[in-house]
Scaffold this motif. Structure first.
Motif, short mmCIF file in Angstrom:
data_model
loop_
_atom_site.label_atom_id
_atom_site.label_comp_id
_atom_site.label_asym_id
_atom_site.label_seq_id
_atom_site.Cartn_x
_atom_site.Cartn_y
_atom_site.Cartn_z
N ARG A 106 17.52 35.50 22.29
CA ARG A 106 16.67 34.31 22.18
C ARG A 106 16.43 33.97 20.70
NH1 ARG A 106 11.29 34.43 25.58
NH2 ARG A 106 10.60 35.77 23.88
N ARG A 198 4.22 19.28 24.95
CA ARG A 198 4.63 20.39 24.10
C ARG A 198 6.05 20.17 23.57
NH1 ARG A 198 7.67 24.67 24.86
NH2 ARG A 198 7.17 26.49 23.61
N LYS A 208 11.77 29.43 20.08
CA LYS A 208 10.47 30.04 19.77
C LYS A 208 10.22 29.81 18.29
CE LYS A 208 7.94 34.13 21.28
NZ LYS A 208 6.81 33.44 21.89
N TYR A 213 3.95 25.88 18.45
CA TYR A 213 2.61 26.45 18.64
C TYR A 213 1.58 25.65 17.84
CZ TYR A 213 5.35 29.86 21.04
OH TYR A 213 6.22 30.43 21.93
N GLU A 244 5.17 24.46 31.25
CA GLU A 244 4.68 25.82 31.05
C GLU A 244 3.34 25.76 30.33
OE1 GLU A 244 6.80 28.22 28.19
OE2 GLU A 244 7.57 26.44 27.17
N GLY A 246 0.74 27.08 27.05
CA GLY A 246 0.91 27.15 25.60
C GLY A 246 1.73 28.35 25.16
N GLY A 247 1.55 29.48 25.82
CA GLY A 247 2.29 30.69 25.43
C GLY A 247 2.73 31.53 26.61
N MET A 248 2.97 30.90 27.76
CA MET A 248 3.32 31.64 28.97
C MET A 248 4.07 30.75 29.95
SD MET A 248 -0.47 33.06 29.22
CE MET A 248 -1.03 33.54 27.59
N ASN A 249 4.86 31.36 30.81
CA ASN A 249 5.47 30.63 31.94
C ASN A 249 4.55 30.72 33.16
OD1 ASN A 249 8.34 32.06 30.59
ND2 ASN A 249 8.16 29.85 30.79
N LEU A 270 10.34 27.51 27.27
CA LEU A 270 10.82 28.77 26.71
C LEU A 270 11.34 29.66 27.84
CD1 LEU A 270 10.84 30.02 23.77
CD2 LEU A 270 9.23 31.64 24.73
N GLY A 272 11.40 32.62 29.27
CA GLY A 272 10.64 33.86 29.19
C GLY A 272 11.40 35.05 29.76
N ILE A 273 11.29 36.16 29.07
CA ILE A 273 11.95 37.39 29.53
C ILE A 273 11.13 38.00 30.67
CG2 ILE A 273 12.63 39.71 28.75
CD1 ILE A 273 13.00 38.04 25.93
N THR A 274 9.83 37.82 30.61
CA THR A 274 8.99 38.26 31.73
C THR A 274 9.33 37.43 32.96
OG1 THR A 274 7.29 38.51 30.02
CG2 THR A 274 6.64 38.94 32.29
N CYS A 314 2.80 34.27 33.07
CA CYS A 314 3.46 35.49 32.62
C CYS A 314 4.05 35.33 31.23
CB CYS A 314 4.54 35.90 33.61
SG CYS A 314 5.94 34.78 33.64
N GLY A 315 4.06 36.42 30.51
CA GLY A 315 4.64 36.46 29.17
C GLY A 315 4.42 37.85 28.60
N THR A 316 5.05 38.13 27.49
CA THR A 316 4.91 39.47 26.92
C THR A 316 3.45 39.77 26.59
OG1 THR A 316 7.12 39.36 26.03
CG2 THR A 316 5.61 40.90 24.96
N1 PLP Z 1 6.41 30.39 27.03
C1 PLP Z 1 5.94 30.38 25.77
C2 PLP Z 1 5.64 29.07 25.15
C3 PLP Z 1 5.72 31.59 25.09
O1 PLP Z 1 5.23 31.60 23.85
C4 PLP Z 1 6.02 32.80 25.74
C5 PLP Z 1 5.80 34.08 25.05
O2 PLP Z 1 6.65 34.59 24.40
C6 PLP Z 1 6.54 32.77 27.04
C7 PLP Z 1 6.72 31.54 27.65
C8 PLP Z 1 6.91 34.02 27.75
O3 PLP Z 1 8.05 34.60 27.21
P1 PLP Z 1 8.30 36.16 27.30
O4 PLP Z 1 8.12 36.52 28.73
O5 PLP Z 1 9.69 36.34 26.83
O6 PLP Z 1 7.30 36.81 26.43
#
Ligand code: PLP
Ligand code: COI
Length: 371
Positions: A106, A198, A208, A213, A244, A246-249, A270, A272-274, A314-316
């Motif tokens: 990524r 976004r 990313k 952000y 999605e 701001g920082g998660m799916n 994004l 997301g790996i999660t 979900c997200g890291t």
């Molecule tokens: N979407 C956004 C905008 C993010 O910042 C993140 C966090 O990294 C995710 C989704 C989830 O991604 P991941 O599961 O790879 O952490």
């Protein structure tokens, strides 16, 4: 710039130990209540890149301020990308991370979009190992804690012309982490931004990069003002489909826990790996998984007719966080006081069991960092 051209492969790292490393007592105080993103370990990784020499001078150095020329491109045109992943301490003391090859890939995709040089996967993973080799004692061991690792890349050429920087630096810093949200794993309400998007078609939504952000901060502020923990964005083109947070799916649980639905990857979300891991775990359970367009109206109706029983983010950083309600200028969908859903918590348990080495790693998702 391709990977082969940009790297003396594989890179060799030099260590300069910190003279100001915290002692064990100071570290233990921090690890007892780390919060999120507040405290940093004693060292960081730095790798330089120039258009002439590619990647070079890979180092582990004391954590500290960067020297940047005021005209450095990153300060003006935001040519910057980053990653986020975690190091988990297993019961036997060993330190592992989760699917780092995916983060490396990524970062390479983000680099292409932001006209930055790509760092080879092997160098990326080695940079994590190098940092953990000196700062491994910063990986906490209490339940639900980890060491959050933040690799990032900046354009540091002193030049105000608008073109890709010919000097770049890659860094890795790390921060011991507890829960991302104050309430731990408690369900959160989220805020629907109807005014701001976004990402747009052809933009940087799937990369990313820091700029995404920056653009989310104002709507995120609106979310806080409305008692919500995160902001939810709709697609910029039609304003109808859920993208999605701001920082998660985001995921929806349908049909009594037999089906998972999540917005498809359109280039504005994004990857997301999660997200990807949850899709795999759900399929392993025999669940139906749909990646498709989801509208706010579908959410409203699904909650009303009982076909949508749970929603989660979900997200890291957030791992898996139950969403109790969606709030917006048009009212509330869901019940702000609803408890965490059963399937949400069961997938969360399964994912964290793998990450913390409590069950077999059947997909080969873990990479050991301290050996
Ligand atoms: N979407 C956004 C905008 C993010 O910042 C993140 C966090 O990294 C995710 C989704 C989830 O991604 P991941 O599961 O790879 O952490
Ligand atoms: C992550 O989950 O790693 C992120 O980058 C999200 C960020 C909002 C902390």
């Amino acid at each position: 710039m391709t990977i082969a051209e940009s790297s003396t492969f594989p890179l060799k790292f030099e260590l300069t130990p910190s003279q100001a490393a915290r002692d064990e007592a100071e570290r233990e105080v921090i690890l007892a209540d780390p919060g999120f993103g507040k405290h940093f370990t004693d060292h960081m990784v730095k790798i330089d890149w120039t258009i002439e020499d590619g990647w070079h001078d890979a180092e582990v150095i004391p954590y500290g301020p960067l020297m940047l020329d005021p005209s450095a491109a990153v300060l003006h045109y935001a040519q910057e990308i980053f990653e986020g992943l975690k190091a988990y301490r297993h019961a036997d003391g060993s330190i592992w991370t989760f699917r780092p090859g995916k983060n490396a890939e990524r970062l390479q995709r983000s680099a292409r979009r932001l006209a930055l040089p790509e760092l080879a996967t092997e160098d990326f993973i080695e940079s994590l190992k190098q940092l953990v080799a000196v700062d491994g004692s910063w990986v906490p061991s209490a339940p639900e804690t980890s060491l959050y690792i933040r690799p990032f890349m900046i354009a540091n050429e002193s030049f105000l012309g608008v073109r890709p920087s010919q000097r770049v630096a890659y860094y890795v810093i790390a921060s011991p982490a507890g829960a991302y949200f104050h309430g731990g794993v408690a369900p959160v309400s989220i805020w629907l931004s109807t005014e701001y998007s976004r990402a747009g078609r052809g933009g940087t939504g799937a990369a990313k990069c820091g700029g995404n952000y920056a653009a989310s901060l104002l709507p995120q502020q609106e979310a806080y003002e409305n008692g919500c923990a995160q902001v939810l964005f709709l697609d910029g083109e039609t304003g109808r489909h859920i993208d999605e947070l701001g920082g998660m799916n985001i995921f929806f649980v349908h049909d009594g826990g037999t089906k998972l639905v999540t917005p498809r990857l359109t280039g504005t979300i994004l990857e997301g790996i999660t997200r990807d891991s949850i899709i795999q775990l759900a399929k392993d359970r025999g669940m139906t998984v749909q990646e498709r367009d989801v509208t706010v109206e579908e959410w409203r109706q699904g909650v009303a007719d009982g076909s949508i029983t749970e929603v989660f983010a979900c997200g890291t950083a957030a791992v898996i966080t139950p969403i109790s309600a969606l709030k917006s200028v048009d009212g509330v969908i869901g019940d702000e006081n609803a408890p965490a859903g059963e399937l949400t918590m069961s997938i969360r348990q399964e994912l964290t069991d793998i990450q913390y080495g409590r069950v077999a790693d059947r997909h080969g998702w873990l990479t050991r960092l301290d050996a």
